[in-house]
Design a protein around this motif. Structure first.
Motif, PDB file in Angstrom:
ATOM      1  N   VAL A 129      -9.937  16.317   4.762  1.00 21.55           N
ATOM      2  CA  VAL A 129      -9.563  17.724   4.579  1.00 21.55           C
ATOM      3  C   VAL A 129     -10.554  18.424   3.658  1.00 21.55           C
ATOM      4  O   VAL A 129     -10.965  19.570   3.915  1.00 21.55           O
ATOM      5  CB  VAL A 129      -8.126  17.829   4.027  1.00 21.55           C
ATOM      6  N   THR A 130     -10.967  17.771   2.582  1.00 19.48           N
ATOM      7  CA  THR A 130     -11.922  18.377   1.645  1.00 19.48           C
ATOM      8  C   THR A 130     -13.255  18.651   2.323  1.00 19.48           C
ATOM      9  O   THR A 130     -13.833  19.735   2.160  1.00 19.48           O
ATOM     10  CB  THR A 130     -12.138  17.451   0.431  1.00 19.48           C
ATOM     11  N   ARG A 131     -13.743  17.691   3.085  1.00 16.73           N
ATOM     12  CA  ARG A 131     -15.028  17.879   3.779  1.00 16.73           C
ATOM     13  C   ARG A 131     -14.930  19.011   4.798  1.00 16.73           C
ATOM     14  O   ARG A 131     -15.845  19.824   4.919  1.00 16.73           O
ATOM     15  CB  ARG A 131     -15.429  16.573   4.466  1.00 16.73           C
ATOM     16  N   GLY A 149      -6.843  18.425  14.398  1.00 18.21           N
ATOM     17  CA  GLY A 149      -7.338  17.369  15.280  1.00 18.21           C
ATOM     18  C   GLY A 149      -7.917  16.202  14.498  1.00 18.21           C
ATOM     19  O   GLY A 149      -7.696  15.029  14.845  1.00 18.21           O
ATOM     20  N   LYS A 150      -8.659  16.521  13.436  1.00 18.58           N
ATOM     21  CA  LYS A 150      -9.220  15.456  12.593  1.00 18.58           C
ATOM     22  C   LYS A 150      -8.118  14.656  11.901  1.00 18.58           C
ATOM     23  O   LYS A 150      -8.187  13.420  11.793  1.00 18.58           O
ATOM     24  CB  LYS A 150     -10.158  16.066  11.541  1.00 18.58           C
ATOM     25  N   ILE A 151      -7.097  15.363  11.420  1.00 19.82           N
ATOM     26  CA  ILE A 151      -5.978  14.690  10.751  1.00 19.82           C
ATOM     27  C   ILE A 151      -5.248  13.777  11.727  1.00 19.82           C
ATOM     28  O   ILE A 151      -4.902  12.631  11.390  1.00 19.82           O
ATOM     29  CB  ILE A 151      -5.016  15.730  10.150  1.00 19.82           C
ATOM     30  N   ILE A 152      -5.042  14.254  12.940  1.00 20.61           N
ATOM     31  CA  ILE A 152      -4.382  13.432  13.961  1.00 20.61           C
ATOM     32  C   ILE A 152      -5.229  12.201  14.278  1.00 20.61           C
ATOM     33  O   ILE A 152      -4.707  11.089  14.444  1.00 20.61           O
ATOM     34  CB  ILE A 152      -4.124  14.259  15.236  1.00 20.61           C
ATOM     35  N   ALA A 153      -6.546  12.389  14.338  1.00 21.02           N
ATOM     36  CA  ALA A 153      -7.444  11.288  14.698  1.00 21.02           C
ATOM     37  C   ALA A 153      -7.381  10.138  13.688  1.00 21.02           C
ATOM     38  O   ALA A 153      -7.400   8.962  14.077  1.00 21.02           O
ATOM     39  CB  ALA A 153      -8.877  11.796  14.818  1.00 21.02           C
ATOM     40  N   ILE A 154      -7.292  10.457  12.396  1.00 19.94           N
ATOM     41  CA  ILE A 154      -7.238   9.375  11.405  1.00 19.94           C
ATOM     42  C   ILE A 154      -5.814   8.898  11.161  1.00 19.94           C
ATOM     43  O   ILE A 154      -5.605   7.832  10.566  1.00 19.94           O
ATOM     44  CB  ILE A 154      -7.874   9.802  10.064  1.00 19.94           C
ATOM     45  N   SER A 155      -4.826   9.676  11.625  1.00 19.20           N
ATOM     46  CA  SER A 155      -3.421   9.301  11.413  1.00 19.20           C
ATOM     47  C   SER A 155      -2.879   8.404  12.513  1.00 19.20           C
ATOM     48  O   SER A 155      -2.022   7.544  12.259  1.00 19.20           O
ATOM     49  CB  SER A 155      -2.542  10.552  11.307  1.00 19.20           C
ATOM     50  N   LEU A 156      -3.350   8.592  13.735  1.00 18.29           N
ATOM     51  CA  LEU A 156      -2.800   7.842  14.865  1.00 18.29           C
ATOM     52  C   LEU A 156      -2.966   6.326  14.735  1.00 18.29           C
ATOM     53  O   LEU A 156      -2.010   5.585  15.009  1.00 18.29           O
ATOM     54  CB  LEU A 156      -3.417   8.335  16.170  1.00 18.29           C
ATOM     55  N   MET A 184      -0.780  21.988   2.189  1.00 21.11           N
ATOM     56  CA  MET A 184      -1.675  22.312   1.070  1.00 21.11           C
ATOM     57  C   MET A 184      -3.084  22.661   1.525  1.00 21.11           C
ATOM     58  O   MET A 184      -3.861  23.231   0.761  1.00 21.11           O
ATOM     59  CB  MET A 184      -1.733  21.133   0.098  1.00 21.11           C
ATOM     60  N   SER A 185      -3.443  22.307   2.751  1.00 13.97           N
ATOM     61  CA  SER A 185      -4.822  22.485   3.214  1.00 13.97           C
ATOM     62  C   SER A 185      -5.174  23.933   3.516  1.00 13.97           C
ATOM     63  O   SER A 185      -6.345  24.247   3.725  1.00 13.97           O
ATOM     64  CB  SER A 185      -5.058  21.624   4.462  1.00 13.97           C
TER      65      SER A 185
END
Length: 390
Positions: A129-131, A149-156, A184-185
Motif C-alpha cells: 500500500v505504501t509503495r 487488485g494488488k491487495i487481493i493478489a497478495i491476500s489470496l 486507512m489507505s
C-alpha cells in the motif's frame, strides 16, 4: 540524555501487556489447576511463552522502518512456505480434535504457522500500500482499483492456504486486517461503498442459505460443523446437549459471576475448552461484571496507546503496520468475548494475551514489538535531529 532514552520506550504499552500477562497466568492457573485439576504444566508453559514473546519484542524493536521494509517480502515468502508445509505435515491428533490442519508438533510443543503469518502479512500489506501511494499522489478510481487488485493478489495465497487448513476463524482475522488497511489507505468512497454493500450482500446471502438451503453451500465445501455454529448463535437452546452446549455453558458461567464474581478459582459451571477459546468464562465467573470490565478497559488502553504512537510517528509505512496489528488484536477481542456471551458465532478464536496458546501469544507479542519499534526509532531519529540542530 536519560530523558531521551526513556522516551524511546512506550511504558504505557509495557504496563498494559504486564497487566494482561498477570491476568493470563492467574486465570490459567485458576482454570487448569484449581478448577480442572490438570496440574501446573499449562500455566508454566504460558510463562515460558511470555518470556519468548518478550525476547521477540526486544529483537523486533531493533529493526527500523527501512529494515522492516526489506524484511517484509522475505517474511511473507517464509510464511507461505510454512502454510504449505503444514498442509502435509500437520499434527494428526490435534487436527482430529480441532477439525483444522493448522499445527505442527515438535515434541510437546505445537506451532501454528498462521499466527506468525499474520505479522508477515501485515508487513507485506503495508509495504504494497505504501509503495502504491508513493506512485500515485492522488486517489482516483483507476488507481484505487489497481491498489485493491494488488491487495487481493497478495491476500489470496494465504487465505486459500488457511481455508484449506479448514481454519475459518483465522481467515476472518485476515479479512479484518485487510478491511482495516483498505479503509486507512485512502481508497475513494466510490469504490468503498459498492465494496461494502457487496460484502454485506454476500454475508446476508450466505446466512440466508445457511438457514434455508444448505445443500448449495455443502457443494461449495462448507462443513456441517460450521452450520452448527451458526445454529448455536441464532438459537443457542435448540441443541443444548450437543452443538450449543459449549456456548450455553459459557453464558451460564459468565452470568453466574454476577457483579463481583464468585472468587478466584471458584467455579460451579463446567465449560469445555475453558483454558483457550472460552477463557473469558473463567474471568466472568471468578471476577464478575466488574472484573470483565477491567479486562476490557486494559484492552482499550492498549489499543489507545497503539493508535497514539501511530499518530505521533507520522510514517505512512508504520501507519499501515499499526493498522494491521490493531485490527488483528481488536478483532480477536471482539470475536472472543462476543462469542463467549452469545453475541457472535463460535469461531475458535483465542482471547489475545490471555488464552492458552503459545504461537498465538507469540504472534500478538510480535505485533506489539512492531508498534514499539515505531516509537523507539522515531524518537531516536528525532533526538538525533535535535542534537544536530544544537
Amino acid at each position: 540524555m536519560n530523558e531521551n532514552k526513556e522516551s524511546k520506550i512506550d511504558y504505557g504499552i509495557i504496563l498494559s501487556i504486564m497487566l494482561l500477562a498477570i491476568i493470563s497466568i492467574a486465570t490459567l492457573f485458576a482454570t487448569t489447576y484449581m478448577i480442572e485439576g490438570k496440574g501446573l504444566q499449562i500455566t508454566i508453559m504460558q510463562v515460558i511463552w511470555y518470556i519468548v514473546g518478550i525476547i521477540a519484542i526486544v529483537v523486533i524493536m531493533q529493526f527500523d522502518s527501512e529494515q522492516l521494509w526489506k524484511l517484509a517480502p522475505i517474511a511473507y515468502g517464509v510464511g507461505l512456505l510454512l502454510l504449505v508445509l503444514v498442509l502435509f505435515f500437520y499434527d494428526r491428533p490435534t487436527a482430529a480434535f480441532t477439525g483444522a490442519k493448522s499445527w505442527f508438533k515438535i515434541g510437546p510443543i505445537t506451532f501454528q504457522p498462521a499466527e506468525v503469518m499474520k505479522i508477515a502479512f501485515i508487513l507485506m500489506l503495508a509495504r504494497v500500500v505504501t509503495r502504491h501511494n508513493s506512485e500515485y499522489d492522488e486517489h482516483f478510481v483507476k488507481a484505487d482499483l489497481l491498489l485493491i487488485g494488488k491487495i487481493i493478489a497478495i491476500s489470496l495465497p494465504p487465505l486459500i492456504l488457511i481455508l484449506l487448513e479448514q481454519d475459518l476463524g483465522t481467515t476472518l482475522v485476515f479479512l479484518a486486517i485487510i478491511g482495516g488497511v483498505i479503509l486507512m489507505s485512502g481508497v475513494t468512497w466510490r469504490l468503498l461503498l459498492p465494496l461494502f454493500l457487496s460484502i454485506s450482500a454476500l454475508g446476508g446471502g450466505l446466512l440466508f442459505l445457511v438457514v434455508y438451503d444448505r445443500s448449495f453451500l455443502l457443494k461449495l465445501g462448507f462443513k456441517p460443523y460450521q452450520f452448527a455454529r451458526v445454529d448455536s448463535w441464532l438459537d443457542p437452546y435448540h441443541d443444548a446437549a450437543d452443538a450449543a452446549y459449549q456456548l450455553i455453558q459459557s453464558m451460564k458461567a459468565i452470568g453466574s459471576g454476577k457483579v463481583f464474581g464468585k472468587g478466584f478459582g471458584v467455579s460451579e459451571v463446567y465449560v469445555p475448552v475453558r483454558e483457550s477459546d472460552m477463557i473469558f468464562a473463567t474471568i466472568g465467573e471468578n471476577f464478575g461484571f466488574i472484573g470483565s470490565c477491567i479486562l476490557i478497559f486494559i484492552y482499550f488502553l492498549l489499543i489507545y496507546q497503539m493508535i497514539r504512537i501511530c499518530f505521533d510517528t507520522k510514517n505512512e509505512f508504520y501507519t499501515y503496520i499499526s493498522t494491521g496489528v490493531i485490527m488483528m488484536i481488536l478483532f480477536h477481542v471482539l470475536e472472543n468475548i462476543g462469542m463467549g456471551i452469545g453475541l457472535l458465532p463460535l469461531t475458535g478464536i483465542p482471547l489475545p494475551f490471555i488464552s492458552q496458546g503459545g504461537t498465538a501469544l507469540l504472534g500478538n507479542m510480535m505485533g506489539v514489538g512492531l508498534i514499539m519499534s515505531m516509537r523507539y526509532h522515531y524518537r531516536s531519529y528525532m533526538f538525533s535531529e535535535e542534537r544536530e540542530g544544537f
